[in-house]
Write an enzyme that holds these catalytic residues in place. Sequence first.
Site, PDB file in Angstrom:
ATOM      1  N   ASP A 118       0.876  -1.173   0.000  1.00 16.02           N
ATOM      2  CA  ASP A 118       0.000   0.000   0.000  1.00 16.02           C
ATOM      3  C   ASP A 118       0.917   1.228   0.000  1.00 16.02           C
ATOM      4  O   ASP A 118       2.054   1.126  -0.463  1.00 16.02           O
ATOM      5  CB  ASP A 118      -0.956  -0.072   1.206  1.00 16.02           C
ATOM      6  CG  ASP A 118      -2.250   0.708   0.984  1.00 16.02           C
ATOM      7  OD1 ASP A 118      -2.216   1.704   0.247  1.00 16.02           O
ATOM      8  OD2 ASP A 118      -3.282   0.334   1.563  1.00 16.02           O
TER       9      ASP A 118
ATOM     10  N   HIS B   9       1.987   2.152  -3.130  1.00 16.26           N
ATOM     11  CA  HIS B   9       1.002   3.070  -3.688  1.00 16.26           C
ATOM     12  C   HIS B   9       1.417   4.525  -3.543  1.00 16.26           C
ATOM     13  O   HIS B   9       0.603   5.429  -3.644  1.00 16.26           O
ATOM     14  CB  HIS B   9      -0.373   2.831  -3.057  1.00 16.26           C
ATOM     15  CG  HIS B   9      -0.944   1.489  -3.378  1.00 16.26           C
ATOM     16  ND1 HIS B   9      -2.204   1.097  -3.003  1.00 16.26           N
ATOM     17  CD2 HIS B   9      -0.413   0.426  -4.043  1.00 16.26           C
ATOM     18  CE1 HIS B   9      -2.425  -0.153  -3.421  1.00 16.26           C
ATOM     19  NE2 HIS B   9      -1.349  -0.573  -4.050  1.00 16.26           N
TER      20      HIS B   9
END
Length: 410
Positions: free
Chosen positions: A246, A272
């Site tokens: 993430d 991310h």
Amino acid sequence: MKRPGSHQMLGISAVLLVASLHYTAARDLRQVSEPKIPASCVSLKGSGGDETSVLQKALSSCANGRVVHLASGTFVSGPLTIPSGVGLWVDSGAVLKASTNAKLYDKGKNLCGTVNPVHHGCNPFIQMVNTVGSGIYGKGIIDGQGGVKLVGKNQSWWDLAHEAKLKNEYQNNPILIEIDNSRDIILYQVIIKNGPNFHVVVSLTNGFTAWGVTIDTPSTARNTDGIDPAGSQNVTIAYCSISTGDDNVAIKASNGPSKHISVMHSRFGPGHGMSIGSDINYGVSDLTVVNLTHQDAVTGLHIKSDRSRGGLVTNITYTDVCMRNITNPIYIQSDYNPNATGNFIPEYKGITYNNIKVLTPAVFTFDGYSDEKPFRATLHNVHIAKGSTWVTKHAKISGNYFEDASGRSC
Ligand SMILES: *[C@@H]1O[C@H](CO)[C@@H](O)[C@H](O)[C@H]1NC(C)=O
Ligand SMILES: *[C@@H]1O[C@H](CO)[C@@H](O)[C@H](O)[C@H]1NC(C)=O
Ligand SMILES: *[C@@H]1O[C@H](CO)[C@@H](O)[C@H](O)[C@H]1NC(C)=O
Ligand SMILES: *[C@@H]1O[C@H](CO)[C@@H](O)[C@H](O)[C@H]1NC(C)=O
Ligand SMILES: *[C@@H]1O[C@H](CO)[C@@H](O)[C@H](O)[C@H]1NC(C)=O
Ligand SMILES: *[C@@H]1O[C@H](CO)[C@@H](O)[C@H](O)[C@H]1NC(C)=O
């Protein structure tokens, strides 16, 4: 490009001067240098078995200014609390594993280790609450064991996270390291991997340094943010290497403003992004990201929020950033959840991109909230690869980008 004449030269130096003034204000206000590992109060060898009580006793009785030294071997443990003034030194060769027994982390509602419409059922693995001057030192490994089957279950923490996504519910997984309401906390050289959930959350804390820290977790592990300063100030993340499933870093402000943050000299892999958001009600300001290399990721320099949790993001400077094989190297989103409702309108302004190089063709998206609250940024020396896509909506961007980036590696 036309060669600038002397008038334009003057203009350019003025821009540089303004950019460098921004750079001085938009950073951790402390003078941060490489941490030193304090002397130890005790030195322990891991047996490979559960040592929760041995470790907690050592931490609780360690003298102020000293560290509990894990010299070698493997330690398995349930939740640990680090008191003020005390450090945990996981030396090279030593491994501290987070127990896979979900019951040990349960907050009392039997939620930890379940997928449920209700979340936050677990205590973190390592916690510092209302502490001053504590830390975790390396060069050993803290292993969250996110991919290992839980005691008495046929699923790992990561399996729970995937199940939660399918069911549109929450996985109740522990945060690996949580720092709340604290001051002057250090993470130094430690290798952190396989977080069941977020790796490091730094909430409402003044003075936090992560220096030479490695976070190394597979990109398939859901909700495994690397480092999340949330409502924290005077934060430095330096010489770190972060790959995860993430956000590599996510700066949030749902409980207080986040400001005076420096992210420097670091290398990010899958993840991310170097993110701001998505909860930023109290505002994020005075962030500098300098000398960052980011490769093989979904998102690079990311700002994301929506009207249910937006706020002001300003005085943000990205300088000397090289990116390669990133789907969205710069991604600005004002409707992160397009169905969001509320009046916390995201406003992004005073964002500067200096010396940015993106070596592979990619999509650049600048999506401000509205023409009344546009995304406002300045580009200076931004070079991207030929064949890239550049999309702007409600954006006021000054300066140019050049589709001429070359070179195979950052
Ligand atoms: C940040 O650091 C500066 C310089 O040390 C200090 O003056 C300021 O009080 C700190 N801010 C917070 C919120 O701790
Ligand atoms: C555990 O899961 C595996 C596949 O993920 C399955 O083959 C196995 O039968 C399961 N065992 C139990 C006891 O449910
Ligand atoms: C940039 O960061 C790298 C680590 O990623 C470091 O080795 C290098 O010295 C830094 N460069 C400068 C100019 O500080
Ligand atoms: C590019 O990054 C993706 C992850 O986003 C990775 O799967 C792929 O292998 C990378 N490609 C190259 C050529 O390194
Ligand atoms: C942004 O930076 C300017 C100049 O350093 C400063 O005056 C202003 O207060 C900052 N804004 C915020 C919201 O921090
Ligand atoms: C937004 O609403 C639409 C229509 O109800 C739905 O299909 C979509 O999944 C929703 N998106 C999110 C991110 O919740």
